[in-house]
Write an enzyme that holds these catalytic residues in place. Structure first.
Site, mmCIF file in Angstrom:
data_model
loop_
_atom_site.group_PDB
_atom_site.id
_atom_site.type_symbol
_atom_site.label_atom_id
_atom_site.label_comp_id
_atom_site.label_asym_id
_atom_site.label_seq_id
_atom_site.Cartn_x
_atom_site.Cartn_y
_atom_site.Cartn_z
ATOM 1 N N ASN A 1 0.836 -1.202 0.000
ATOM 2 C CA ASN A 1 0.000 0.000 0.000
ATOM 3 C C ASN A 1 0.869 1.250 0.000
ATOM 4 O OD1 ASN A 1 -2.700 1.427 0.546
ATOM 5 N ND2 ASN A 1 -1.367 2.222 2.163
ATOM 6 N N GLU A 2 0.669 2.097 -0.996
ATOM 7 C CA GLU A 2 1.380 3.384 -1.091
ATOM 8 C C GLU A 2 2.852 3.234 -0.750
ATOM 9 O OE1 GLU A 2 -0.573 6.653 0.796
ATOM 10 O OE2 GLU A 2 -2.257 6.475 -0.575
ATOM 11 N N ASN B 1 -4.927 4.958 -4.855
ATOM 12 C CA ASN B 1 -5.548 5.689 -3.748
ATOM 13 C C ASN B 1 -5.558 7.150 -4.170
ATOM 14 O OD1 ASN B 1 -5.284 3.271 -2.381
ATOM 15 N ND2 ASN B 1 -3.730 3.983 -0.948
ATOM 16 N N TYR C 1 -7.113 16.048 0.333
ATOM 17 C CA TYR C 1 -5.797 16.578 0.678
ATOM 18 C C TYR C 1 -5.335 17.641 -0.300
ATOM 19 C CZ TYR C 1 -5.166 12.830 4.030
ATOM 20 O OH TYR C 1 -5.309 11.995 5.095
ATOM 21 N N TRP D 1 -12.426 5.017 1.847
ATOM 22 C CA TRP D 1 -11.550 5.035 3.005
ATOM 23 C C TRP D 1 -12.190 5.943 4.026
ATOM 24 C CZ3 TRP D 1 -7.854 1.877 4.298
ATOM 25 C CH2 TRP D 1 -7.082 2.190 5.437
ATOM 26 N N LYS E 1 -12.068 9.804 8.521
ATOM 27 C CA LYS E 1 -12.666 9.595 7.198
ATOM 28 C C LYS E 1 -13.771 8.560 7.228
ATOM 29 C CE LYS E 1 -8.664 11.166 4.707
ATOM 30 N NZ LYS E 1 -7.719 11.122 5.846
HETATM 31 C C1 GCB Z 1 -3.772 6.586 2.575
HETATM 32 C C2 GCB Z 1 -3.333 5.394 3.358
HETATM 33 C C3 GCB Z 1 -4.197 5.169 4.564
HETATM 34 C C4 GCB Z 1 -4.471 6.490 5.262
HETATM 35 C C5 GCB Z 1 -5.217 7.386 4.287
HETATM 36 C C6 GCB Z 1 -5.536 8.755 4.874
HETATM 37 O O1 GCB Z 1 -3.507 6.722 1.436
HETATM 38 O O2 GCB Z 1 -3.246 4.241 2.594
HETATM 39 O O3 GCB Z 1 -3.560 4.264 5.419
HETATM 40 O O4 GCB Z 1 -5.175 6.341 6.437
HETATM 41 O O5 GCB Z 1 -4.444 7.583 3.156
HETATM 42 O O6 GCB Z 1 -6.561 8.918 5.495
HETATM 43 O O7 GCB Z 1 -4.721 9.659 4.717
#
Ligand code: GCB
Length: 745
Positions: free
Chosen positions: A363-364, A419, A425, A499, A520
């Site tokens: 992931n990322e 993602n 953001y 998310w 979130k």
């Molecule tokens: C992401 C991550 C996740 C974070 C999310 C966020 O890209 O994979 O673990 O919690 O962003 O809320 O910033």
């Protein structure tokens, strides 16, 4: 005969490190705890990124009754993150990885008195994942610990926490049949394997043929078969399995059993307010109820292996699951072995679950690491391992938004996902649409999905002019309305996951009016409140229970002459009543908007029903006939209610730049970076300003400069949103605006 004893009570907990030889001394002291347990249930959730990360011990005496039997094993369903198990001072096993099960054998090592001492450690290090991520790394024995007593001839228990039985169903949809191969691992001469009423004796494995197969068919009919295996000495294991076929198409998305089956769902973290990750079976069940209510078809179980109980619930409820290991954010050159062992354990332990469709490699991972040879090789090894262990499922990964879409890493997994957080953001909501349009056009043969998207919301905060970054429930709802539509318009997306379903602990966070929480979630951390956005998805996805939801119930005091009343429903007609009088009727889908005058305190009621000849609602006939309703109160107030505003400074920024006050013939901070840069004078002002800030934040500036994809995205953002995001103060924004207003277009 197999005897399983859950070691729930009788543990003595020591908050700190001790030497294993001294463990017996703590049997009369220490803190007495029951499992599951984490030592970070409070300090891991209160912000400050200061929760205890170190070693703690769990000590327990095993009774003669518990240790009886020919062969004895101990099983840890989850010990976070690294554990060492000692029996009477001698080390039995060390396990690295906080999310997979492991076992150790006690046979032949037992004495008259048997003292078990387990050290558990969640300290930072450079070899065990995760080390850098946006969630609390709770420490503890947070899942069950069990003793397993078996006869001398028994199924394998040690290797990677195996269940000892592996079931591979292969479905022929046209013929309505399935070939089911059952493999077993044991130390006996033969095994009796039973599937669907048919029993075969074999050395290790057998294949069965099922005619008129009852498919595991997603949420509508998640039918489960059971395969069981028995050794002559009586040891027995079984596994439930499902007969289903998964396919993906770069143009049409996901297919289940030959029909289009869009994977639309949410991600879940395994923690709860006040409890941390030490969840009970009823906590898992309660989460699944919420998922059923939402109507999601798919879950991403992020960012690590979840509890077996939860995958079981997914199997039983027909959810389609993305499972993954915590290879996240930052590649560690010393962590390769750990990624491989965590993946081996995930697949070994979860292989039989019909709900799991894909294995997530990482992931990322390029968020804090370059795409270099070591990272690529690590991914190739993981990908090969998945294919070697499981030829029936695909591999995938969750890419960070700024990963170049032609990066060689995208070629490694079978299918990909990004993602994206445009509209939260950074950037504007429409950039999500543009991203996928460009990607799909450039790579029409690649399967692509949206593995994360979301916006934080604290349900205490409200606004009639919601804005990115304001943490209001209304902005989160608007954000998701856009995203839902974006997704519906792009059926090629093989899976999309919000998310997150629930707010969760990220002790390093301190924002949006809360400490230590990522907000979130569509539902609050304690599960007590469903935010408005939850009902948006329920309206779009839940086709079983007719319902209607009035948004803004917590936004009571409104300082405006007219206000918007928004309604979410899975029925197609909504009628609105204000103080008992009909104020409007709308026919449409999912989102219904009304505007009403506000004079004092008003009782609002929404009624929804299926109108005309609409037959699309497949709920049962009785339910279809009934209207459903919801009500709330709103009140006209003279001044905005301050308690609804989180970031007063940021809210004020929007007001200073009311477009009416700006000279449209001149540039302003409302222009995008791209537009400003297209003019030599305005561009020079911006470049000078950026050079100044780059000098103070060299590392970040360099990574932006070297990343054309990111440059392009930033170019589409307005100067004011860039500045607000960078945390610029009010005076410097005003100052820059004054300069730009002096430059003619
Ligand atoms: C992401 C991550 C996740 C974070 C999310 C966020 O890209 O994979 O673990 O919690 O962003 O809320 O910033």
């Amino acid at each position: 005969m197999r005897k399983i004893t859950v070691l729930k009570d009788g543990w003595h907990f020591v908050h700190g490190d001790i030497s294993p030889e001294t463990a017996p001394e703590y049997l009369n002291g220490g803190e007495s705890v029951t499992l599951p347990h984490t030592w970070n249930s409070i300090d891991g959730q209160d912000g400050g990124n200061d929760y205890y990360r170190g070693t703690c011990w769990y000590i327990r005496e095993l009774t003669p009754a518990e240790t009886s039997g020919e062969c004895l094993f101990i099983e840890f369903a989850g010990a976070a993150m690294t554990a060492e198990v000692y029996l009477n001072g001698a080390k039995l096993v060390r396990h690295e990885g906080g999310f997979s099960a492991f076992r150790a054998e006690l046979t032949g090592k037992l004495g008259e008195k048997n003292i078990l001492a387990v050290s558990v450690n969640n300290e930072d290090n450079t070899t065990v994942y995760p080390q850098k991520a946006d969630f609390t790394f709770y420490g503890g024995l947070y899942r069950e610990v069990r003793l397993i007593s078996v006869p001398a001839e028994h199924f394998e228990l040690l290797k990677d926490g195996t269940p000892g039985i592996k079931v591979t169903p292969e479905v022929d949809l046209a013929a309505h049949t399935a070939m089911v191969t059952v493999e077993t691992w044991h130390n006996a001469g033969s095994v009796e394997i039973t599937v669907n009423g048919e029993t075969r004796t074999a050395e290790r494995s057998a294949t069965f043929f099922i005619r008129d197969v009852h498919l595991w068919d997603g949420m509508d009919d998640p039918y489960l078969y059971t395969a069981s295996a028995k050794l002559p000495g009586g040891d027995e294991v079984s596994a439930r399995f499902g007969c289903r076929r998964f396919e993906v198409d770069p143009q049409k998305g996901f297919f289940l059993n030959g029909r289009s089956y869009p994977l639309r769902g949410v991600s879940r973290h395994q923690d709860l307010k006040g409890k941390g990750n030490a969840l009970l079976a009823e906590d898992h069940a309660a989460d699944m109820e919420i998922i059923r209510e939402l109507g999601a078809t798919s879950l991403r179980l992020a960012h690590y292996q979840h509890a077996q109980e939860f995958y079981d619930l997914c199997d039983e409820n027909g959810l389609i699951v993305w499972a993954e290991i915590p290879y996240i954010t930052m590649h560690m050159p010393g962590g390769r072995e750990n990624t491989l062992s965590q993946m081996r354990e995930l697949i070994t332990q979860c292989y039989n679950h019909p709900s799991i469709a894909v294995w997530g490699l990482s992931n990322e991972i390029t968020a804090a690491s370059a795409v270099d040879g070591d990272l690529l090789e690590n991914h190739r090894l993981l990908n090969d391992l998945c294919h070697h262990m499981d030829s029936t499922r695909l591999t995938t990964m969750a890419d960070v938004f700024m990963l170049e879409t032609d990066s060689p890493i995208l070629d490694i997994p079978d299918i990909n996902s990004y993602n994206l957080y445009f509209g939260w953001y950074l950037g504007e909501l429409e950039q999500n649409d543009e991203f996928f349009d460009e990607y799909h056009e450039a790579h029409p043969d690649r399967v692509i999905g949206l593995s994360e998207y979301g916006a934080d919301a604290n349900p205490a905060f409200h606004s009639s002019v919601p804005e990115r970054g304001d943490y209001t429930e209304e902005y989160q709802a608007l954000y998701h309305e856009h995203m839902l539509k974006m997704i519906e318009e792009r059926p090629y997306l093989w899976a999309t996951h919000v998310w997150n379903l629930f707010d969760f602990a990220a002790d390093g966070r301190d924002e949006g009016g809360k400490h230590g929480e990522n907000q979130k979630g569509l539902v609050t951390f304690d599960r007590s409140l469903r935010k408005d956005a939850f009902y948006l998805y329920k309206a779009a996805w839940n086709r079983k229970t007719p319902f209607v939801h009035l948004c803004g119930k917590r936004y009571v005091n409104r300082a405006e002459d007219t206000t918007e009343i928004k309604v979410y429903s899975n029925l197609n007609t909504v009628r609105l009543y204000v103080d008992g009088v009909q104020a409007g009727e709308e026919t449409g889908r999912t989102v219904f908007r009304f505007r009403i005058p506000l004079t004092g305190e008003h009782l609002i009621r929404a009624e929804a029903f299926p109108s005309g000849s609409v037959q699309e609602f497949p709920g049962d006939a009785d339910a279809r006939e009934q209207a459903v309703s919801d009500s709330m109160c709103v009140r006209r107030v003279s001044e905005p209610d301050e308690s609804y505003i989180f970031n007063k400074a940021a809210a004020a920024v929007t007001n200073w730049f009311d477009s009416a006050d700006l000279d449209p013939d001149c540039f302003s901070v409302q222009d995008t970076l791209e537009v400003l840069r297209s003019n030599p004078r305005a561009g020079a002002v911006i470049d000078a300003m950026m050079a100044k800030s780059a000098a103070s934040r060299g590392d970040v500036a360099d990574s932006v400069k070297d990343n054309p994809a990111l440059q392009k995205m930033l170019g589409r953002m307005t100067m004011i949103s860039l500045l607000k995001q960078a945390g610029a103060d009010e005076e410097s924004i005003l100052q820059l605006n004054r300069v730009l207003q002096g430059i003619h277009r």
